[in-house]
Design a protein around this motif. Structure first.
Motif, PDB file in Angstrom:
ATOM      1  N   SER A  37     -39.119  33.725  -2.791  1.00 47.74           N
ATOM      2  CA  SER A  37     -37.719  34.064  -2.508  1.00 47.74           C
ATOM      3  C   SER A  37     -37.071  32.989  -1.646  1.00 47.74           C
ATOM      4  CB  SER A  37     -37.633  35.418  -1.791  1.00 47.74           C
ATOM      5  OG  SER A  37     -38.084  36.464  -2.634  1.00 47.74           O
ATOM      6  N   TYR A  38     -35.770  32.848  -1.811  1.00 47.23           N
ATOM      7  CA  TYR A  38     -34.980  31.900  -1.036  1.00 47.23           C
ATOM      8  C   TYR A  38     -33.858  32.651  -0.319  1.00 47.23           C
ATOM      9  CZ  TYR A  38     -37.032  28.080  -3.806  1.00 47.23           C
ATOM     10  OH  TYR A  38     -37.895  27.193  -4.405  1.00 47.23           O
ATOM     11  N   PHE A  39     -33.547  32.182   0.881  1.00 43.90           N
ATOM     12  CA  PHE A  39     -32.411  32.707   1.634  1.00 43.90           C
ATOM     13  C   PHE A  39     -31.452  31.566   1.942  1.00 43.90           C
ATOM     14  CE2 PHE A  39     -35.175  36.245   2.095  1.00 43.90           C
ATOM     15  CZ  PHE A  39     -34.404  37.333   2.464  1.00 43.90           C
ATOM     16  N   GLY A  40     -30.164  31.854   1.815  1.00 42.88           N
ATOM     17  CA  GLY A  40     -29.145  30.931   2.263  1.00 42.88           C
ATOM     18  C   GLY A  40     -28.887  31.135   3.745  1.00 42.88           C
ATOM     19  N   CYS A  41     -28.087  30.250   4.321  1.00 40.56           N
ATOM     20  CA  CYS A  41     -27.804  30.326   5.750  1.00 40.56           C
ATOM     21  C   CYS A  41     -26.344  29.967   5.989  1.00 40.56           C
ATOM     22  CB  CYS A  41     -28.713  29.376   6.516  1.00 40.56           C
ATOM     23  SG  CYS A  41     -28.580  29.491   8.311  1.00 40.56           S
ATOM     24  N   MET A  61     -27.439  24.624   3.427  1.00 35.22           N
ATOM     25  CA  MET A  61     -28.824  24.942   3.755  1.00 35.22           C
ATOM     26  C   MET A  61     -29.340  26.098   2.906  1.00 35.22           C
ATOM     27  SD  MET A  61     -29.127  24.961   7.917  1.00 35.22           S
ATOM     28  CE  MET A  61     -27.653  25.965   8.163  1.00 35.22           C
ATOM     29  N   ARG A  62     -30.624  25.992   2.563  1.00 27.62           N
ATOM     30  CA  ARG A  62     -31.335  27.149   2.022  1.00 27.62           C
ATOM     31  C   ARG A  62     -32.786  27.048   2.466  1.00 27.62           C
ATOM     32  NH1 ARG A  62     -30.225  25.348  -4.171  1.00 27.62           N
ATOM     33  NH2 ARG A  62     -31.463  23.438  -4.192  1.00 27.62           N
ATOM     34  N   PHE A  63     -33.429  28.200   2.588  1.00 27.16           N
ATOM     35  CA  PHE A  63     -34.791  28.264   3.071  1.00 27.16           C
ATOM     36  C   PHE A  63     -35.676  28.967   2.047  1.00 27.16           C
ATOM     37  CE2 PHE A  63     -32.154  27.998   6.841  1.00 27.16           C
ATOM     38  CZ  PHE A  63     -32.838  27.087   7.636  1.00 27.16           C
ATOM     39  N   GLY A  64     -36.901  28.487   1.905  1.00 23.46           N
ATOM     40  CA  GLY A  64     -37.850  29.093   0.994  1.00 23.46           C
ATOM     41  C   GLY A  64     -38.584  28.007   0.229  1.00 23.46           C
ATOM     42  N   PRO A  65     -39.426  28.415  -0.694  1.00 26.88           N
ATOM     43  CA  PRO A  65     -39.774  29.811  -0.980  1.00 26.88           C
ATOM     44  C   PRO A  65     -40.949  30.285  -0.143  1.00 26.88           C
ATOM     45  CG  PRO A  65     -40.793  28.374  -2.602  1.00 26.88           C
ATOM     46  CD  PRO A  65     -40.018  27.479  -1.669  1.00 26.88           C
ATOM     47  N   ASP A  66     -41.029  31.590   0.044  1.00 26.36           N
ATOM     48  CA  ASP A  66     -42.238  32.173   0.599  1.00 26.36           C
ATOM     49  C   ASP A  66     -43.212  32.434  -0.554  1.00 26.36           C
ATOM     50  OD1 ASP A  66     -40.941  34.265  -0.655  1.00 26.36           O
ATOM     51  OD2 ASP A  66     -41.028  35.646   1.040  1.00 26.36           O
ATOM     52  N   VAL A  67     -44.299  33.081  -0.301  1.00 29.85           N
ATOM     53  CA  VAL A  67     -45.309  33.352  -1.332  1.00 29.85           C
ATOM     54  C   VAL A  67     -45.549  34.851  -1.404  1.00 29.85           C
ATOM     55  CG1 VAL A  67     -47.661  32.948  -2.127  1.00 29.85           C
ATOM     56  CG2 VAL A  67     -46.412  31.123  -0.940  1.00 29.85           C
ATOM     57  N   GLU A  68     -45.275  35.447  -2.555  1.00 30.59           N
ATOM     58  CA  GLU A  68     -45.516  36.862  -2.800  1.00 30.59           C
ATOM     59  C   GLU A  68     -46.325  36.981  -4.089  1.00 30.59           C
ATOM     60  OE1 GLU A  68     -42.996  40.961  -3.838  1.00 30.59           O
ATOM     61  OE2 GLU A  68     -41.933  39.110  -3.329  1.00 30.59           O
ATOM     62  N   PRO A 126     -48.275  23.408   5.450  1.00 37.56           N
ATOM     63  CA  PRO A 126     -48.442  24.258   4.264  1.00 37.56           C
ATOM     64  C   PRO A 126     -49.167  25.563   4.597  1.00 37.56           C
ATOM     65  CG  PRO A 126     -49.088  21.992   3.796  1.00 37.56           C
ATOM     66  CD  PRO A 126     -48.896  22.091   5.282  1.00 37.56           C
ATOM     67  N   VAL A 127     -48.913  26.567   3.742  1.00 38.13           N
ATOM     68  CA  VAL A 127     -49.594  27.855   3.853  1.00 38.13           C
ATOM     69  C   VAL A 127     -50.339  28.116   2.553  1.00 38.13           C
ATOM     70  CG1 VAL A 127     -47.841  28.755   5.421  1.00 38.13           C
ATOM     71  CG2 VAL A 127     -47.569  29.120   2.964  1.00 38.13           C
ATOM     72  N   ALA A 128     -51.171  29.131   2.539  1.00 34.06           N
ATOM     73  CA  ALA A 128     -51.914  29.468   1.327  1.00 34.06           C
ATOM     74  C   ALA A 128     -50.945  29.789   0.199  1.00 34.06           C
ATOM     75  CB  ALA A 128     -52.829  30.660   1.592  1.00 34.06           C
ATOM     76  N   GLY A 129     -51.060  29.069  -0.911  1.00 35.77           N
ATOM     77  CA  GLY A 129     -50.232  29.339  -2.081  1.00 35.77           C
ATOM     78  C   GLY A 129     -48.937  28.571  -2.141  1.00 35.77           C
ATOM     79  N   GLY A 130     -48.578  27.831  -1.077  1.00 30.44           N
ATOM     80  CA  GLY A 130     -47.300  27.120  -1.110  1.00 30.44           C
ATOM     81  C   GLY A 130     -47.166  26.137   0.040  1.00 30.44           C
ATOM     82  N   LEU A 131     -45.982  25.558   0.147  1.00 28.05           N
ATOM     83  CA  LEU A 131     -45.720  24.534   1.156  1.00 28.05           C
ATOM     84  C   LEU A 131     -45.030  25.083   2.399  1.00 28.05           C
ATOM     85  CD1 LEU A 131     -44.585  21.546  -1.102  1.00 28.05           C
ATOM     86  CD2 LEU A 131     -46.871  22.120  -0.268  1.00 28.05           C
ATOM     87  N   GLY A 132     -44.951  26.415   2.504  1.00 24.48           N
ATOM     88  CA  GLY A 132     -44.319  27.010   3.665  1.00 24.48           C
ATOM     89  C   GLY A 132     -42.818  27.184   3.465  1.00 24.48           C
ATOM     90  N   VAL A 133     -42.218  28.005   4.302  1.00 29.08           N
ATOM     91  CA  VAL A 133     -40.776  28.264   4.219  1.00 29.08           C
ATOM     92  C   VAL A 133     -40.050  27.048   4.772  1.00 29.08           C
ATOM     93  CG1 VAL A 133     -38.877  29.700   5.050  1.00 29.08           C
ATOM     94  CG2 VAL A 133     -41.033  30.762   4.349  1.00 29.08           C
ATOM     95  N   HIS A 134     -39.563  26.203   3.867  1.00 31.73           N
ATOM     96  CA  HIS A 134     -38.953  24.956   4.303  1.00 31.73           C
ATOM     97  C   HIS A 134     -37.436  24.991   4.181  1.00 31.73           C
ATOM     98  CE1 HIS A 134     -40.656  24.477   0.155  1.00 31.73           C
ATOM     99  NE2 HIS A 134     -39.438  24.075  -0.124  1.00 31.73           N
ATOM    100  N   LEU A 135     -36.810  24.081   4.885  1.00 33.09           N
ATOM    101  CA  LEU A 135     -35.358  23.938   4.839  1.00 33.09           C
ATOM    102  C   LEU A 135     -35.024  22.822   3.855  1.00 33.09           C
ATOM    103  CD1 LEU A 135     -32.878  23.693   7.799  1.00 33.09           C
ATOM    104  CD2 LEU A 135     -32.856  21.959   6.031  1.00 33.09           C
ATOM    105  N   THR A 136     -34.231  23.174   2.847  1.00 30.21           N
ATOM    106  CA  THR A 136     -33.726  22.160   1.929  1.00 30.21           C
ATOM    107  C   THR A 136     -32.207  22.148   1.988  1.00 30.21           C
ATOM    108  OG1 THR A 136     -33.694  23.673   0.027  1.00 30.21           O
ATOM    109  CG2 THR A 136     -35.700  22.390   0.378  1.00 30.21           C
ATOM    110  N   LEU A 137     -31.655  21.063   1.533  1.00 31.31           N
ATOM    111  CA  LEU A 137     -30.202  20.873   1.500  1.00 31.31           C
ATOM    112  C   LEU A 137     -29.799  20.583   0.063  1.00 31.31           C
ATOM    113  CD1 LEU A 137     -30.020  18.403   4.520  1.00 31.31           C
ATOM    114  CD2 LEU A 137     -29.529  20.866   4.597  1.00 31.31           C
ATOM    115  N   ASP A 138     -28.775  21.269  -0.416  1.00 31.98           N
ATOM    116  CA  ASP A 138     -28.292  20.903  -1.744  1.00 31.98           C
ATOM    117  C   ASP A 138     -27.377  19.683  -1.628  1.00 31.98           C
ATOM    118  OD1 ASP A 138     -25.748  21.794  -0.969  1.00 31.98           O
ATOM    119  OD2 ASP A 138     -25.906  23.692  -2.056  1.00 31.98           O
TER     120      ASP A 138
END
Length: 370
Positions: free
Chosen positions: A229-233, A264-271, A247-259
């Protein structure tokens, strides 16, 4: 009903299928892409971070390593030549604790082993001089990381495919595949199509389609689905670069990206999803996941204010390794694996698939050449 014969049939018009189709068409082959949706890139390709990765994380010599580095080196000139929006903004991978320091140091060692250019170690003070809102004990800077307009890339690939005589059959649902004496049989809702070369690049559905293929003698690959999932800010970003945690198990962690507009948007987490059926994926973002996002983000951005995160969108990673297992590599099951000339199953293409698409397409074309 017979729909006739084709030279090359590519299944799926996501970024991988489009890149593969364009590579074959560029080489003078007659190409048809079959896509069940009414438009390109309607699934995984439109649900990602749009990051151009440098190639830091992946085991040396793996497909992810080799195709990411080569793909990134090819991607920037491709985007530039076709007027597709992109920005080489760079990123910082940050450590905020002693436990994270060990994981980030391991990334630095991997980047050096992978011979990734533009990577350097920064002290916490040096990183904060670049990004004053950042909290970290030290960081890795990657100057070759960037962001891009992924839909613009897909449109460019579609245009290249069509300029070389290929086309996409939209709203075409592939129901079954089979091996024939002279090639391959593709059963669709409209009828049967025969092809000499067949590329299965349907993303989330690719392993199941391969496993159910009549007369196929290759390996059956198990797939797990991991939703992200991703969240905007709201508010103006204080950062100029992408910010990645350890990094976390299954992904690169909840990171901050810029379009490309600076949002700003954050994600993804791992579910990890209980069902492996892509049709069962719920792409809605659960607002309750915001608590975990606030906690993860504030480790590197303590100034994140309450109430500023808003649900944005979600994607799903097609993984060939499950929870607690080492991350699997990309898989290209070609003739050397299964013995069927001209047949490639493209499996487990999660991150860095977008960055790797041009190099991956070239590799698939070469594997499938008669």
């Amino acid at each position: 009903m017979s729909l006739g014969e084709a030279d090359v049939v590519v299944l799926g018009a996501g970024v991988i299928g489009l890149a593969i189709g364009a590579a074959f068409a560029r080489a003078g082959r007659e190409v048809i892409i079959l896509e069940r949706e009414a438009h390109i890139g309607g699934q995984t390709s439109s649900r990602n971070s749009e990051v151009i990765h440098a190639g830091l994380y992946y085991p040396t010599g793996s497909l992810k390593h080799r195709l990411c580095v080569e793909g990134r080196r090819r991607l920037y000139p491709y985007l530039e030549s076709r007027g597709v929006g992109h920005r080489r903004c760079g990123k910082l991978i940050v450590a905020t604790s002693s436990d994270e320091e060990a994981r980030v140091e391991a990334i630095l060692a991997q980047a050096e082993a992978n011979e990734v250019e533009g990577v350097e170690r920064l002290t916490g003070r040096q990183a904060q001089a670049l990004e004053p809102a950042l909290n970290c004990t030290f960081a890795i800077q990657s100057t070759e990381t960037g962001v891009m307009d992924s839909h613009g890339l897909m449109l460019a690939l579609q245009g290249e495919l069509e300029d070389h005589g290929g086309f996409i059959a939209f709203n075409t649902d592939v129901r079954a595949l089979g091996v024939t004496a002279g090639g391959y049989r593709i059963e669709t809702g409209e009828g049967r199509l025969e092809s000499r070369t067949l590329i299965n690049a349907v993303g989330l559905q690719a392993p199941a389609l391969a496993a159910a293929m009549d007369g196929y003698e290759g390996p059956r690959r198990q797939q797990w689905l991991a939703k992200g999932s991703y969240f905007g800010c709201s508010g103006r970003t204080p950062f100029q670069r992408l910010i990645y945690p350890a990094p976390v198990a299954g992904g690169l962690g909840v990171h901050l990206t810029l379009d490309l507009g600076g949002r700003m948007r954050f994600g993804p987490d791992v579910e990890w999803l209980a069902s492996g059926d892509p049709a069962a994926i719920d792409y809605a973002v659960d607002l309750r996941r915001a608590d975990g996002f606030y906690a993860a983000i504030r480790r590197y951005w303590p100034g994140l204010a309450d109430g500023t995160l808003t649900p944005d969108y979600a994607g799903c990673r097609p993984k060939l390794s499950g929870p607690g297992e080492p991350a699997a590599d990309f898989v290209l099951d070609g003739p050397e694996i299964h013995g069927h000339a001209g047949l490639i199953h493209v499996l487990g293409i999660e991150s860095p698939g977008l960055t790797s698409c041009l190099a991956l397409a070239q590799a698939v074309r070469e594997m499938a050449e008669p």
